[in-house]
Design a protein around this motif. Structure first.
Motif, PDB file in Angstrom:
ATOM      1  N   PRO A   1      -4.410   1.760  -7.451  1.00 52.63           N
ATOM      2  CA  PRO A   1      -3.643   0.789  -6.649  1.00 52.63           C
ATOM      3  C   PRO A   1      -4.247  -0.605  -6.687  1.00 52.63           C
ATOM      4  O   PRO A   1      -3.541  -1.597  -6.525  1.00 52.63           O
TER       5      PRO A   1
ATOM      6  N   LYS B   1       1.356   6.740  -6.732  1.00 50.61           N
ATOM      7  CA  LYS B   1       0.194   7.569  -7.082  1.00 50.61           C
ATOM      8  C   LYS B   1       0.506   9.038  -6.898  1.00 50.61           C
ATOM      9  O   LYS B   1       0.223   9.864  -7.774  1.00 50.61           O
TER      10      LYS B   1
ATOM     11  N   SER C   1      -2.588  -1.927  -9.746  1.00 46.27           N
ATOM     12  CA  SER C   1      -1.208  -1.495  -9.996  1.00 46.27           C
ATOM     13  C   SER C   1      -1.034  -1.047 -11.447  1.00 46.27           C
ATOM     14  O   SER C   1      -0.060  -1.411 -12.122  1.00 46.27           O
TER      15      SER C   1
ATOM     16  N   THR D   1      -2.930   6.737 -10.715  1.00 48.08           N
ATOM     17  CA  THR D   1      -2.792   5.284 -10.682  1.00 48.08           C
ATOM     18  C   THR D   1      -3.981   4.692  -9.958  1.00 48.08           C
ATOM     19  O   THR D   1      -4.648   5.355  -9.170  1.00 48.08           O
TER      20      THR D   1
ATOM     21  N   SER E   1       2.251   1.693  -3.505  1.00 45.34           N
ATOM     22  CA  SER E   1       1.193   2.159  -4.416  1.00 45.34           C
ATOM     23  C   SER E   1       0.845   3.608  -4.168  1.00 45.34           C
ATOM     24  O   SER E   1       0.653   4.396  -5.095  1.00 45.34           O
TER      25      SER E   1
ATOM     26  N   SER F   1       0.830  -1.211   0.000  1.00 47.48           N
ATOM     27  CA  SER F   1       0.000   0.000   0.000  1.00 47.48           C
ATOM     28  C   SER F   1       0.853   1.245   0.000  1.00 47.48           C
ATOM     29  O   SER F   1       0.532   2.248  -0.656  1.00 47.48           O
TER      30      SER F   1
END
Length: 521
Positions: free
Chosen positions: A96, A25, A99, A94, A21, A18
């Motif tokens: 997550p 982002k 991905s 993005t 990600s 997380s």
């Protein structure tokens, strides 16, 4: 020390999935906060049930996921379509959960005129396949419309040119529905105007137009793009009011030009198509009236000449009556002489035929001869009739031989037997009918008879003479009564009632003195 122990004591930081990600982002959104991406739309299937649209932008080497949120979708000037090259403006971000990265589009526009033309050709091909461009569905324009509806910008020169041209040719009532003719809302406003004119009631406060003109001045493909809107093309095709398209110059064309009932090269040309020239109509009517009057006069003159020619060919009354008049005069003159000659001839004949015994005998002999001849002819005719009747009787006697008479009698006997059987059946049915009526009448008589009342316990009171006593006041005290019951009659004496009236003594007659004489007074 083992290698695993040495690797666990390194200085490299550890991240969760997380965290990685989220870091990616933030990095992508900070670096690519607002970008313009050119690519071809791929995988577009229309808005999702949620209102969002998901598709991809691609070129010959890469692919980028794209999303248009519901709020942005309603504000787009240009709707995404499959296979169209566009320029998308938005920001990269993005996702997550998978991905991967994508672009969130804030604005979308076609990538140049080539893309617009490709999109226009694709719409044109689809609408043509549906039959919206067919000539058979286009309606005729009214020759002299009462009211014309114009859909255009109220501030441009187009509306002034249309009104001025209509006023010069044939002044009438013009309704203007103001719209934007350029920009992202132009197509929707023009569509609403066409539908609004069709929705007007014929007897409403705003009159219903007989003809619509959709007009705009010239411009580039991008300027006229609002008139290539698919919804507008369908609204014009479904319009109950005939539509004239006057968008751009003569070399420009849009989808509305193909679905409209008539395409005008310019807005001024649309006004010329919509209404005729009043002065030309008046001149035509005057010319037709003059031709009609001239034709009527020529027809009257031709009929008059024909009547005169026929009158010249006919003889005069004197000529028609000359020969009958001459024959009448000649007959009149001959009649007098003929009467005189006839009288003289009759007189001479009577003078030459004096009545003498010889003449009378001759006439008697001639009459006797004629009478004998007539008698002989009558006798011959009588004998001929007798012979003819005798022959007829012989033929009838031949036909009435014993064998035919026996067959006839047999047929008559059969007919008589049939009639007798029918008579017996009719009599039987009649007797059954009368017997039923008699039984019904007997039941009715028994129902209405006083004996049925006596059977229920009542009695009928009569006096000594058998007269029915109906009231108590008619009973005389001491009088003999007859009581009739259902099973017989019993005697009774009235113990009460009205008193019997005493007889009244008559006064004694006065004796007349001997020798006295009555008087009339």
């Amino acid at each position: 020390m083992s290698d695993a122990a040495s690797e666990s004591r390194t200085n490299a930081a550890e991240y969760t999935v997380s965290e990685i990600s989220g870091a990616l982002k933030r990095t992508v959104e900070d670096v690519f906060g607002n970008v313009r991406v050119r690519g071809e739309i791929s995988g577009y299937r229309g808005p999702h049930s949620s209102g969002h649209a998901y598709f991809a932008l691609k070129d010959d080497r890469a692919r980028l996921d794209a999303v248009v949120w519901k709020g942005t979708m309603s504000r787009l000037k240009f709707r995404p379509e499959e296979g169209i090259e566009v320029i998308a403006t938005g920001k990269l971000t993005t996702y997550p959960g998978k991905s991967n990265y994508q672009i969130v589009i804030d604005n979308l526009e076609p990538a140049g005129a080539g893309a617009l033309m490709a999109l226009l050709e694709e719409r044109k091909r689809r609408l043509q396949a549906e039959g919206l461009f067919d000539t058979g569905r286009k309606r005729l324009l009214p020759f002299m419309p009462r009211i014309i509806g114009v859909v255009t910008s109220p501030t441009g020169s187009v509306i002034r040119d249309i009104i001025h041209r209509i006023k010069d040719r044939f002044p009438l009532h013009v309704l203007v529905w103001p719209v934007r003719v350029q920009g992202e809302t132009a197509g929707a406003e023009v569509t609403a105007a066409v539908n609004g004119f069709n929705a007007l009631a014929w007897d409403g406060a705003i009159p219903h137009p007989d003809l619509l003109i959709v007009a705009r001045g010239g411009g580039s493909l991008e300027d006229l793009w609002g008139f290539n809107d698919e919804a507008l093309a369908r609204a014009v095709a479904a319009s109950r009011i005939p539509v004239i398209s006057a968008v751009g110059h003569e070399t420009d064309w849009t989808l509305i030009d193909l679905v409209a009932d008539v395409r005008a090269p310019t807005p001024t040309g649309a006004a010329e198509i919509a209404v005729p020239v009043k002065a030309d109509l008046e001149a035509t009517l005057a010319s037709l009236g003059a031709r009609l009057k001239s034709a009527v006069l020529r027809n009257f003159e031709r009929k008059r000449q024909a009547a005169r020619a026929a009158a010249r060919a006919l003889p005069s009354p004197d000529q028609l009556l000359a020969l009958p008049r001459r024959r009448l005069d000649e007959a009149t003159s001959r009649l007098g002489r003929a009467l005189t000659v006839n009288i003289d001839r009759k007189r001479a004949k009577l003078a030459g035929q004096r009545l003498t015994p010889a003449t009378l005998s001759r006439r008697i002999n001639e009459a006797r001869t004629l009478t004998g001849r007539d008698l002989a002819r009558a006798q011959a005719a009588f004998f001929a009739i007798v012979r003819e009747r005798r022959a007829r009787f012989s033929r009838t006697a031949t036909r009435l031989s014993p064998a035919p008479i026996t067959r006839r009698q047999k047929a008559q006997a059969d007919a008589l037997t049939g009639l007798s059987r029918r008579q017996d059946q009719a009599v039987s049915r009649r007797l059954d009918s009368l017997r039923g009526k008699l039984t019904q009448a007997d039941r009715l008589l028994a129902t209405l008879s006083h004996k049925a009342v006596l059977a229920r316990g009542f009695a009928l009171v009569k006096d000594a003479d058998g007269v029915v006593i109906k009231r108590a006041t008619d009973v005389v005290s001491g009088a003999a009564l007859l009581l009739e019951f259902a099973d017989g009659i019993a005697d009774a004496v009235a113990t009460s009632g009205t008193e019997r009236p005493k007889p009244v003594a008559k006064p004694a007659a006065k004796s007349k003195a001997p020798g006295s004489q009555g008087s009339l007074f």
